[in-house]
Scaffold this motif. Structure first.
Motif, PDB file in Angstrom:
ATOM      1  N   SER A 116      50.043  33.936  74.992  1.00 10.24           N
ATOM      2  CA  SER A 116      49.925  32.855  75.965  1.00 10.24           C
ATOM      3  C   SER A 116      51.151  31.956  75.990  1.00 10.24           C
ATOM      4  O   SER A 116      51.347  31.195  76.934  1.00 10.24           O
ATOM      5  CB  SER A 116      48.686  32.007  75.665  1.00 10.24           C
ATOM      6  OG  SER A 116      48.864  31.275  74.462  1.00 10.24           O
ATOM      7  N   ARG A 117      51.959  32.026  74.928  1.00 14.88           N
ATOM      8  CA  ARG A 117      53.136  31.164  74.752  1.00 14.88           C
ATOM      9  C   ARG A 117      52.742  29.699  74.566  1.00 14.88           C
ATOM     10  O   ARG A 117      53.581  28.807  74.655  1.00 14.88           O
ATOM     11  CB  ARG A 117      54.130  31.282  75.914  1.00 14.88           C
ATOM     12  CG  ARG A 117      54.462  32.680  76.386  1.00 14.88           C
ATOM     13  CD  ARG A 117      55.064  33.542  75.290  1.00 14.88           C
ATOM     14  NE  ARG A 117      55.730  34.719  75.842  1.00 14.88           N
ATOM     15  CZ  ARG A 117      55.176  35.895  75.973  1.00 14.88           C
ATOM     16  NH1 ARG A 117      53.909  36.065  75.617  1.00 14.88           N
ATOM     17  NH2 ARG A 117      55.856  36.919  76.471  1.00 14.88           N
ATOM     18  N   GLU A 118      51.475  29.439  74.303  1.00 14.71           N
ATOM     19  CA  GLU A 118      51.035  28.064  74.072  1.00 14.71           C
ATOM     20  C   GLU A 118      51.222  27.681  72.608  1.00 14.71           C
ATOM     21  O   GLU A 118      51.162  28.536  71.710  1.00 14.71           O
ATOM     22  CB  GLU A 118      49.575  27.895  74.472  1.00 14.71           C
ATOM     23  CG  GLU A 118      49.326  28.000  75.964  1.00 14.71           C
ATOM     24  CD  GLU A 118      47.888  27.690  76.324  1.00 14.71           C
ATOM     25  OE1 GLU A 118      47.078  27.527  75.385  1.00 14.71           O
ATOM     26  OE2 GLU A 118      47.579  27.604  77.521  1.00 14.71           O
ATOM     27  N   THR A 119      51.445  26.400  72.382  1.00 13.43           N
ATOM     28  CA  THR A 119      51.594  25.905  71.024  1.00 13.43           C
ATOM     29  C   THR A 119      50.224  25.760  70.382  1.00 13.43           C
ATOM     30  O   THR A 119      49.374  25.019  70.872  1.00 13.43           O
ATOM     31  CB  THR A 119      52.310  24.539  71.020  1.00 13.43           C
ATOM     32  OG1 THR A 119      53.562  24.671  71.684  1.00 13.43           O
ATOM     33  CG2 THR A 119      52.542  24.069  69.594  1.00 13.43           C
ATOM     34  N   MET A 120      50.016  26.461  69.278  1.00 10.95           N
ATOM     35  CA  MET A 120      48.759  26.371  68.546  1.00 10.95           C
ATOM     36  C   MET A 120      48.709  25.104  67.690  1.00 10.95           C
ATOM     37  O   MET A 120      47.684  24.436  67.613  1.00 10.95           O
ATOM     38  CB  MET A 120      48.594  27.605  67.661  1.00 10.95           C
ATOM     39  CG  MET A 120      48.527  28.918  68.431  1.00 10.95           C
ATOM     40  SD  MET A 120      48.722  30.365  67.353  1.00 10.95           S
ATOM     41  CE  MET A 120      47.379  30.119  66.179  1.00 10.95           C
ATOM     42  N   HIS A 121      49.825  24.780  67.030  1.00 11.98           N
ATOM     43  CA  HIS A 121      49.918  23.585  66.197  1.00 11.98           C
ATOM     44  C   HIS A 121      51.329  23.021  66.257  1.00 11.98           C
ATOM     45  O   HIS A 121      52.309  23.774  66.267  1.00 11.98           O
ATOM     46  CB  HIS A 121      49.606  23.888  64.725  1.00 11.98           C
ATOM     47  CG  HIS A 121      48.229  24.413  64.472  1.00 11.98           C
ATOM     48  ND1 HIS A 121      47.099  23.629  64.597  1.00 11.98           N
ATOM     49  CD2 HIS A 121      47.798  25.638  64.086  1.00 11.98           C
ATOM     50  CE1 HIS A 121      46.030  24.353  64.301  1.00 11.98           C
ATOM     51  NE2 HIS A 121      46.428  25.577  63.998  1.00 11.98           N
ATOM     52  N   VAL A 122      51.417  21.710  66.313  1.00 10.70           N
ATOM     53  CA  VAL A 122      52.665  21.001  66.058  1.00 10.70           C
ATOM     54  C   VAL A 122      52.461  20.304  64.721  1.00 10.70           C
ATOM     55  O   VAL A 122      51.671  19.374  64.623  1.00 10.70           O
ATOM     56  CB  VAL A 122      52.998  19.979  67.155  1.00 10.70           C
ATOM     57  CG1 VAL A 122      54.288  19.245  66.810  1.00 10.70           C
ATOM     58  CG2 VAL A 122      53.121  20.669  68.510  1.00 10.70           C
ATOM     59  N   ILE A 123      53.149  20.775  63.697  1.00 11.54           N
ATOM     60  CA  ILE A 123      52.889  20.320  62.334  1.00 11.54           C
ATOM     61  C   ILE A 123      53.942  19.305  61.914  1.00 11.54           C
ATOM     62  O   ILE A 123      55.145  19.594  61.918  1.00 11.54           O
ATOM     63  CB  ILE A 123      52.873  21.509  61.363  1.00 11.54           C
ATOM     64  CG1 ILE A 123      51.789  22.520  61.776  1.00 11.54           C
ATOM     65  CG2 ILE A 123      52.656  21.037  59.939  1.00 11.54           C
ATOM     66  CD1 ILE A 123      51.798  23.793  60.965  1.00 11.54           C
ATOM     67  N   GLU A 124      53.468  18.138  61.555  1.00  4.52           N
ATOM     68  CA  GLU A 124      54.339  17.064  61.085  1.00  4.52           C
ATOM     69  C   GLU A 124      54.071  16.795  59.613  1.00  4.52           C
ATOM     70  O   GLU A 124      53.002  17.104  59.106  1.00  4.52           O
ATOM     71  CB  GLU A 124      54.112  15.813  61.922  1.00  4.52           C
ATOM     72  CG  GLU A 124      54.404  16.022  63.406  1.00  4.52           C
ATOM     73  CD  GLU A 124      54.054  14.793  64.233  1.00  4.52           C
ATOM     74  OE1 GLU A 124      53.250  13.970  63.747  1.00  4.52           O
ATOM     75  OE2 GLU A 124      54.580  14.663  65.348  1.00  4.52           O
ATOM     76  N   GLY A 125      55.033  16.232  58.937  1.00  7.28           N
ATOM     77  CA  GLY A 125      54.855  15.937  57.519  1.00  7.28           C
ATOM     78  C   GLY A 125      56.159  15.944  56.755  1.00  7.28           C
ATOM     79  O   GLY A 125      56.331  15.178  55.796  1.00  7.28           O
ATOM     80  N   HIS A 126      57.080  16.793  57.172  1.00  6.57           N
ATOM     81  CA  HIS A 126      58.385  16.815  56.512  1.00  6.57           C
ATOM     82  C   HIS A 126      59.159  15.533  56.837  1.00  6.57           C
ATOM     83  O   HIS A 126      59.046  14.986  57.932  1.00  6.57           O
ATOM     84  CB  HIS A 126      59.200  18.029  56.948  1.00  6.57           C
ATOM     85  CG  HIS A 126      58.856  19.288  56.215  1.00  6.57           C
ATOM     86  ND1 HIS A 126      59.081  19.436  54.866  1.00  6.57           N
ATOM     87  CD2 HIS A 126      58.309  20.456  56.643  1.00  6.57           C
ATOM     88  CE1 HIS A 126      58.687  20.649  54.484  1.00  6.57           C
ATOM     89  NE2 HIS A 126      58.209  21.282  55.544  1.00  6.57           N
TER      90      HIS A 126
END
Length: 345
Positions: A116-126
């Protein structure tokens, strides 16, 4: 860690894919410099990283323009995955080919659905640029290494941390982090090479080195680590840290980062130095240079295809080049010799 689902901009851009005739050469013809078999265009800034899909039909590139481009190697069609706000330095395609992961200078990790080319997760923390990302062998986790000095392992299903961040000892940026082929360990490259338990993040071994290691790979049997400090390549025993072999690769003047990629059989090591126009392929059992690829401008990332037939390189000229990899007459015999050498080091 917070996550959010977004839809990337998916666009068809004018991509130029050029093919040139190329002849594969054996290690006996190491002095022959090849020409690329394919050249992919579309990025607006230098290409820092790239990865073949497991079936080799597609090639994913990450660039200073903050996008990922996915090229169809047969048709030349290209799609754009947008979302990062800064340079993309690390990418990987899951072994089941269902997902792509990317790490960026914007400090985030993004997991994309391949279809689908959709973003499953945008992961922040670093707390800084993410320089390295990789899927676990079963595609259930994603590992990221950052200049904030940590390695983080995330659940693909939830986008949450699988366990507490790994704080790399001896300080320094984490330029590269890689799962062992056996899947039970993680190796990180910084001011030292460190090995961790992949399930818990507990430290196992620390290997000191006079120079910062910018890239590393595991041997196919998970017994050794190969690292590059911009001008030297060194092979260490992954269980006791003993040095097996080291050889000079590049003149260190004006160079600072090197990317390594090992052939699937473990016989050859491809090396690209970010301050040089020429990339090299070495026989890891001897350190002998077996092939070179010449670019018009400085090259960046480098990656073997899953079959070992091709090598891709990124360049400051915004292009990705695909080359025919060197071949050997008797791969099985060569692998046997390498494994014997490692076993008796």
């Amino acid at each position: 860690m917070p996550t959010r689902s977004v839809s990337p901009e998916i666009a068809s851009v004018a991509s130029v894919v050029s093919s040139t005739s190329s002849q594969s050469v054996s290690s006996k013809n190491a002095s022959h410099r090849s020409v690329p078999v394919q050249v992919f265009e579309g990025h607006e800034r230098p290409v820092f990283c790239m990865c073949f899909s497991p079936d080799e039909n597609q090639l994913v590139g990450g660039s200073g323009d903050g996008t990922l481009l996915i090229w169809d190697r047969k048709t030349g069609a290209v799609e754009v995955l947008s979302g990062h706000t800064d340079s993309v330095y690390g990418i990987d395609v899951s072994r089941d080919e269902k997902m792509v992961v990317s790490g960026s200078d914007d400090g985030t990790v993004r997991i994309w659905d391949r279809d689908s080319r959709e973003t499953m997760h945008v992961i922040e923390g670093h707390g800084g640029s993410v320089r390295s990302v990789e899927f676990s062998a079963d595609s259930s986790r994603v590992m990221s290494g950052s200049i904030d000095g940590t390695i983080r392992v995330w659940s693909v299903e939830t986008g949450e941390l699988a366990f507490e961040p790994i704080e790399c000892r001896h300080g320094g940026f984490v330029y590269c982090a890689r799962y062992s082929p056996s899947g039970d360990r993680i190796a990180s490259a910084a001011t030292s090479v460190q090995i961790w338990d992949a399930e818990t993040g507990n430290g196992i071994l620390s290997i000191r080195n006079p120079n910062t290691i910018s890239s590393l790979v595991w041997t196919v049997d998970s017994t050794h680590i190969i690292g590059d400090s911009s001008f030297d390549i060194t092979i260490w025993n992954a269980y006791n840290g003993e040095q097996l072999r080291t050889w000079k690769v590049h003149d260190h003047i004006g160079t600072y980062v090197t990317t390594l990629s090992l052939s699937p059989t473990g016989t050859y090591l491809a090396s690209s130095n970010w301050g040089k126009k020429t990339t090299f392929v070495f026989d890891i059992s001897t350190g002998e240079k077996v092939k070179s690829f010449e670019h018009g401008k400085n090259s960046y990332g480098i990656a073997y295809s899953s079959s070992g037939e091709f090598i891709a390189t990124g360049c400051i000229d915004k292009k990705v080049y695909v080359w025919e990899a060197p071949v050997i007459e008797d791969p099985q015999a060569k692998v046997s010799c390498i494994l014997v050498a490692f076993t008796h080091c």
